[in-house]
Write a protein that holds these residues in place. Structure first.
Motif, short mmCIF file in Angstrom:
data_model
loop_
_atom_site.label_atom_id
_atom_site.label_comp_id
_atom_site.label_asym_id
_atom_site.label_seq_id
_atom_site.Cartn_x
_atom_site.Cartn_y
_atom_site.Cartn_z
N GLY A 14 52.13 -48.12 -1.14
CA GLY A 14 51.49 -48.27 0.17
C GLY A 14 50.18 -47.49 0.17
N ALA A 18 50.31 -43.53 4.28
CA ALA A 18 51.34 -44.39 4.86
C ALA A 18 52.67 -43.67 5.03
CB ALA A 18 51.53 -45.65 4.01
N LYS A 20 54.44 -42.37 1.96
CA LYS A 20 55.21 -42.50 0.73
C LYS A 20 55.83 -41.19 0.29
CE LYS A 20 51.66 -43.92 -1.53
NZ LYS A 20 50.75 -43.80 -0.39
N ASN A 110 54.73 -49.34 4.70
CA ASN A 110 53.70 -50.11 5.40
C ASN A 110 53.27 -49.40 6.68
OD1 ASN A 110 52.09 -52.07 6.56
ND2 ASN A 110 53.66 -53.67 6.54
N SER A 111 52.00 -49.15 6.76
CA SER A 111 51.41 -48.59 7.96
C SER A 111 49.98 -49.10 8.04
CB SER A 111 51.42 -47.05 7.89
OG SER A 111 50.99 -46.50 9.11
N CYS A 116 46.91 -44.76 9.02
CA CYS A 116 46.76 -43.96 7.80
C CYS A 116 45.53 -43.06 7.90
CB CYS A 116 46.65 -44.87 6.57
SG CYS A 116 48.18 -45.76 6.20
N ARG A 154 58.29 -49.61 7.98
CA ARG A 154 57.13 -49.62 8.88
C ARG A 154 57.01 -48.22 9.48
NH1 ARG A 154 54.25 -54.14 10.53
NH2 ARG A 154 53.05 -52.37 11.31
N THR A 155 56.29 -47.36 8.78
CA THR A 155 56.25 -45.95 9.19
C THR A 155 55.42 -45.71 10.45
OG1 THR A 155 54.43 -45.49 7.66
CG2 THR A 155 56.68 -45.13 6.85
N ASP A 156 54.74 -46.74 10.94
CA ASP A 156 54.07 -46.62 12.23
C ASP A 156 55.04 -46.92 13.37
OD1 ASP A 156 54.10 -49.33 11.28
OD2 ASP A 156 52.63 -49.87 12.82
#
Length: 177
Positions: A14, A18, A20, A110-111, A116, A154-156
């Motif tokens: 990513g 993001a 990781k 994924n962000s 980021c 989806r870290t957002d």
């Protein structure tokens, strides 16, 4: 009772920022607490030790990922769970590594780029936007997201705990835990 452990590479990919490394660290702690033998290959640390001298051209980035993949392959075939945290921006070389390693799970961390950039503790995005860093992934160099990763976090939208649970659940579903 000793756990039956399978060699496995879990590849976190990513954009920078993001999440990781953060996700990787929590997954590592959880797996170790369950009794698994785990090794971590963080791209920043590998670059300082195994890939010193490589730049950030496409050829150098690909070589960096191949070297990380080679080490991950060696550890995996010796029944170690390997956690790789690397931007690894190009699909083709990620697929090449996947083909080399028998047990490979890709985690797309994924962000959105804007998030980021907000998380950018090292100030790298700002330097890239100012032109101080060239070939920065997501700014003036591409990031090719995985087409069908085994796991997408989806870290957002998810907490690190939720993303960790998602990773561990999928590993259990695939029969690795």
């Amino acid at each position: 009772m000793k756990l039956k452990q399978y060699g496995l590479t879990i590849w976190f990919t990513g954009l920078s920022g993001a999440g990781k490394t953060s996700l990787n660290e929590v997954v590592e702690r959880k797996l170790r607490s369950l009794g698994y033998q785990v090794e971590v290959l963080d791209s920043d640390i590998v670059r300082q030790n195994l890939c010193k001298g490589l730049g950030f051209s496409k050829a150098d980035r690909d070589e960096n990922i191949r070297r990380i993949g080679f080490v991950a392959h060696l550890l995996t075939r010796n029944n170690v769970i390997v956690l790789v945290s690397a931007i690894s921006p190009y699909r083709e070389v990620r697929e090449e590594v996947r083909q080399r390693i028998e047990n490979f799970v890709e985690v797309y961390v994924n962000s959105p780029l804007e998030i980021c950039e907000e998380r950018d503790v090292k100030g790298l995005y700002k330097k890239a936007r100012n032109g101080d860093i060239k070939h920065f992934t997501g700014i003036d160099d591409p990031y090719e997201p995985p087409i069908s990763p085994e796991i997408e976090c989806r870290t957002d939208e998810e907490s690190i705990a939720e993303s960790t649970d998602k990773v561990l659940a999928k590993l259990a579903e695939l029969g690795y835990l």
